[in-house]
Scaffold this active site. Sequence first.
Site, PDB file in Angstrom:
ATOM      1  CG  HIS A  77      40.811 -80.905 170.379  1.00 26.89           C
ATOM      2  ND1 HIS A  77      42.020 -80.483 171.022  1.00 26.89           N
ATOM      3  CD2 HIS A  77      41.204 -81.209 168.946  1.00 26.89           C
ATOM      4  CE1 HIS A  77      43.126 -80.171 170.148  1.00 26.89           C
ATOM      5  NE2 HIS A  77      42.331 -80.471 169.070  1.00 26.89           N
ATOM      6  CE1 TYR A 205      45.700 -78.102 180.626  1.00 31.50           C
ATOM      7  CE2 TYR A 205      44.498 -79.507 179.314  1.00 31.50           C
ATOM      8  CZ  TYR A 205      44.992 -78.085 179.671  1.00 31.50           C
ATOM      9  OH  TYR A 205      44.227 -76.963 178.973  1.00 31.50           O
ATOM     10  N   PRO A 297      47.077 -69.802 183.153  1.00 27.01           N
ATOM     11  CG  PRO A 297      49.109 -70.362 181.744  1.00 27.01           C
ATOM     12  CD  PRO A 297      48.528 -69.638 182.927  1.00 27.01           C
ATOM     13  CE  LYS A 301      37.247 -71.993 182.531  1.00 25.43           C
ATOM     14  NZ  LYS A 301      36.991 -72.774 181.311  1.00 25.43           N
ATOM     15  CE1 TYR A 389      40.870 -77.425 179.771  1.00 30.23           C
ATOM     16  CE2 TYR A 389      39.534 -77.098 177.686  1.00 30.23           C
ATOM     17  CZ  TYR A 389      40.681 -77.055 178.617  1.00 30.23           C
ATOM     18  OH  TYR A 389      41.865 -76.941 177.613  1.00 30.23           O
TER      19      TYR A 389
END
Length: 395
Positions: A77, A205, A297, A301, A389
Site C-alpha cells: 500500500h 484507521y 497493535p 510495531k 509507521y
Amino acid sequence: MSTPPRRTQVGIIGAGPAGLFLAHLLHRQGIKSVILETRTREEVEGTIRAGVLEQWTVDLMQDLGLGERMRREGHFHRGITLRFAGESHHLDFEDLTGGKRVTVYPQHEVLKDLVAARLADGGELHFGVRDVGLHDLTTDRPRLTYTTRDGEPQVLHCDFIAGVDGSQGLSRQSIEGRTEYGHLYPFGWLGILVEAPPSHHELIYARHERGFALLSTRSPEIQRLYIQCGPTDDVAEYPDERIWSELHRRLETVDGWTLTEGRIFQKGVIGMRSFVCDRMQHGRLFIAGDAAHIVPPTGAKGLNLAVADAVYLSRGLDCFYRTGRQDGLDRYTETCLRRIWKAERFSWYMTTLLHTNPAESPFEHRIRLADLDYVVHSRAAATALAENYVGLPLD
C-alpha cells in the site's frame, strides 16, 4: 544411558520472529545456532496474527532470500487512510518518506516462510521440547538443558544464549537487576476474519465516538477487521449482527462509502498493553522480542521490533566471532532500547489518538480531534507519522 552433551555457538530459545530471523542472520554470517521451541510446528505456524511490515523488514527478507511468497501474496500500500468526523484522509507514505510503502503480510505467513527456509538450509530447529533450563549464564560456557518431544534429556553447551521465548517465557526471569515498565490500556480489540472482497484498497484507521475501528486485508477473499471493546469483554457478547452494526457506524462516511459484509469465521478479543524490560542481557544471555517488550497493535510495531533486536544481536555476535571484540554485545541493551522506546511512544500516540477512553474528558476528546486535524492538514505532522509507521532507520 544418558545422551552426551552437544555444542553450538548460539542457543536460541523460541521459534518466533526474533528467534527465526536471528538464526537466518547468523547462518549468513557462518555462525552456528540451534533453536529450541516448546510449541509444535503446527502451533507456531497456526497462531493467527496480523502483520504490517516496515520497509526495512521487507528489504531484509528480500536480502535473506525469504521474500518470494511475500512478493507474490503480500499487499503493498502507498499509505493508510485516517477517518474521523465522517471524512477520510489519505496519507501518502510513499510521497512523504521518499518511496517507502506499507506491506501487509500476516506474521504467521512470515513464520511459515522462515521455518521452511531454516529446515531447507539444514539448520537445527527442535519443536515440542519441554523443561528448558538456563545455566552458567555468567561464565563463558553457558548451557541449556531440555527434554525432547520423545522424552530424551539433552544438554546443549553454547557460547551465547538468545532468549526469545515470549512475554511468559523463562529467559527474562534470568535477567538480574532488571526494571520492568508497563501500561494497561482501558480497552481491547475484538478482531474478526471475514470471507468477503476488500472494501478498500488500503488500511483504514477510524476514530468514532462509539470507539475505534480498523479495516485491514488478508487476501483478495479474506478481510481482517477490528472494533474497540472492553479489555475483558466476552466474544459471546458480540453476535454477528452487533459486530456489523458497530463496524458500519464507526466506519461510515458522509459521502456514502459502504462496507462489504461476509461470513465471519473467526472472532477473538485481545487486551492492549505496553511493556518494556530495561535490561536485555545478563552474562552470556540476551533477550529479544516479546521477552523484552510488548506494544499495542495500533502502531504495527511488534514483529518489526523483534526483528530489529535480532539484527542488533547478530551484528554484535558477528563482530565478536570475527574480531574478538565485545563492544557491540556490551551495547546491545542500549542500542535496542533507543528504538524500543521510540516504538512504544509511537504506539502509545496512535492508540490514544484513535481510541475513545471511558475516562476521557470532553476537553481531551477535543484535543484528540484537533491532533487528527493537524496531522491530515500539516505535511510536517503527516511526515512524522509516516516516518514512524514505515520504520525508522536502524542504528
